[in-house]
Design an enzyme around this catalytic site. Structure first.
Site, short mmCIF file in Angstrom:
data_model
loop_
_atom_site.label_atom_id
_atom_site.label_comp_id
_atom_site.label_asym_id
_atom_site.label_seq_id
_atom_site.Cartn_x
_atom_site.Cartn_y
_atom_site.Cartn_z
N ALA A 75 4.17 -1.96 0.44
CA ALA A 75 3.49 -2.97 -0.20
C ALA A 75 3.29 -2.69 -1.46
CB ALA A 75 2.32 -3.59 0.76
N SER A 203 4.03 -4.50 4.55
CA SER A 203 4.20 -3.15 4.69
C SER A 203 4.41 -2.76 6.15
CB SER A 203 2.81 -2.74 4.11
OG SER A 203 2.62 -1.31 4.49
N THR A 243 19.54 4.17 -2.13
CA THR A 243 20.04 4.15 -0.88
C THR A 243 18.91 3.78 -0.03
OG1 THR A 243 21.65 5.94 -1.50
CG2 THR A 243 21.28 5.57 0.95
N CYS A 328 -8.31 3.74 -0.13
CA CYS A 328 -7.79 4.14 -1.76
C CYS A 328 -9.14 4.39 -2.25
CB CYS A 328 -7.24 3.06 -2.30
SG CYS A 328 -5.94 2.19 -1.30
C1 PLP Z 1 -1.85 -1.11 2.82
C2 PLP Z 1 -2.08 -2.30 1.96
C3 PLP Z 1 -1.15 -2.22 0.41
C4 PLP Z 1 -0.50 -1.00 0.28
O1 PLP Z 1 0.80 -0.81 1.18
P1 PLP Z 1 1.74 0.35 1.19
O2 PLP Z 1 2.78 -0.03 2.04
O3 PLP Z 1 0.69 1.63 1.98
O4 PLP Z 1 2.01 0.55 0.02
C5 PLP Z 1 -1.34 -3.18 -0.18
N1 PLP Z 1 -2.05 -4.27 0.15
C6 PLP Z 1 -2.87 -4.17 1.08
C7 PLP Z 1 -3.70 -5.31 1.32
C8 PLP Z 1 -2.87 -3.20 2.21
O5 PLP Z 1 -3.76 -3.36 3.19
#
Ligand code: PLP
Length: 388
Positions: A75, A203, A243, A328
């Protein structure tokens, strides 16, 4: 008393479904999937067939045509591609963008970057429950506004924004609408055939799939294009070259199929887990739920307690895995920007603990977490009776 970790941090990453990991291992082991899916030979085609199936599985989950789905690494990449790519695509029509203060850093970071590129960004505040008021959004839109990005389910509080209402407004005014749906796809019903969303980020590891794979839905319609971030290949219609990781995508596809069939019972389970957790801790004096208690996803319960230091509390909760804010922020021990946007004092935001649940969460794990939490709170209040 158990010393095994108890995982109540599903909003950070979900345990992979065993069927999914099996399918991925099978894919890695099999001689059938050694080809490059971009290759024209029969083994390349075999790999591409597996990817096509996964694309269909994800498309079915969100109610769209498979041709609208682009694979990404997660995501974070989807958000960057959608926001930066779409803003650049339409930059000659206007350079004003709108988002919210409570977004995930993968969204706010993309907007910070665009600001340096000369775009103007408005960051709207939610009300004290975390919800965006449509009047505030309407007031912020100008003739130069090209893109609005508002997340669906908030990763720290579980607050659910009314993306249908926001999308309708965007469509009326010919503004693109992106939503970060990393916390909602596979967990809440979404039908992109009906929902006025132009770009949507997904994600896999937030829905019982593997880490390192995601998707971006791009509505094929006039004016809804994105300029790629990467260059040098024709994969994913030139939008995202590289890829394709067959085993990752196969796992993601299966996770999507499983989500389609188990969503209803999953939601019921989340409601039970949430209620049990809340009932068990609600008698601590002064405890508050952070975020709306009306429009929320029950897989996430975020609570604050006046006078309690969150770092100490989190240590005392071990071996229960919870989060302070989002994964994070947690290493920096700073109060969450999301909670501060809801009007929480530094002090109250500091005490926040996020419990988040998944399909495997057991009631006895919740009961254990309740006992630990209440005990830790009593202890901390005894040694620091006047608070911090
Ligand atoms: C976890 C998350 C992301 C990041 O997703 P990744 O696949 O880990 O890069 C972005 N936005 C929200 C709301 C998330 O919970």
């Amino acid at each position: 008393m158990t010393t095994n970790p108890i995982y109540l941090d599903a909003a950070a990453s979900m345990p992979i479904n065993p069927q999914v990991s099996e399918a991925m291992i099978e894919c890695l082991r099999s001689d059938e999937f050694i080809g490059n899916p971009s290759s024209a030979n029969i083994l390349g085609q075999k790999a591409m067939q597996a990817i096509d199936l996964a694309r269909q599985q994800l498309a079915d989950l969100v109610g769209t045509n498979a041709s609208n789905i682009i694979w990404t690494s997660g995501a974070t990449e989807s958000n960057n591609l959608a926001i930066i790519g779409a803003a650049r695509f339409r930059s000659n029509r206007g350079r004003h963008l709108i988002t919210m203060k409570t977004e995930h850093k993968a969204v706010s970071g993309a907007f910070d970057y665009l600001e340096k590129e000369g775009f103007e960004v408005t960051r709207l505040m939610p009300d004290e429950t975390g919800l965006l008021h449509i009047d505030d959004l309407t007031a912020a839109i100008k003739s130069e506004t090209q893109l609005i990005s508002i997340m669906h389910v908030n990763n720290e509080t579980g607050v659910v924004q009314n993306i249908n209402e926001i999308g309708k407004l965007c469509r009326e005014l010919d503004v693109l609408f992106h939503t970060d749906a990393a916390q909602s796809v596979g967990k809440l019903p979404l039908n992109l055939e009906r929902l006025p969303v132009d770009l949507l980020s997904v994600s896999a590891h937030k829905m019982y799939g593997p880490q390192g794979i995601g998707a971006l839905y791009i509505r094929k319609a006039a004016g809804c294009g994105v300029i790629p971030l990467f260059h040098g290949g024709e994969q994913e219609k030139w939008i995202r070259p590289g890829t394709l990781p067959v085993h990752q995508i196969v796992g993601f596809g299966l996770a999507a199929e499983i989500a389609t069939s188990s969503m209803k019972s999953d939601i019921k389970l989340m409601q039970k887990l949430y209620q049990r957790m809340w009932n068990g801790i609600k008698n601590n004096s002064g405890i508050v739920v952070n975020g709306s208690t009306e429009s929320y996803f029950p897989g996430i319960l975020n609570v604050s307690l006046p006078g309690i230091d969150g770092d100490s509390l989190m240590l005392m909760l071990e071996p229960i895995c919870v989060a302070r804010g989002s994964a994070c922020n947690s290493k920096f021990h700073e109060a969450s920007h999301v909670l501060k946007s809801l009007g929480l004092s530094d002090h109250l935001a500091q005490s926040a603990i996020r419990f988040s649940f998944n399909r495997n969460t057991q009631f006895n794990e919740i009961d254990f977490a309740i006992k630990k939490y209440n005990k830790a709170v009593n202890f901390l209040r005894k040694i620091l009776p006047d608070g911090l």
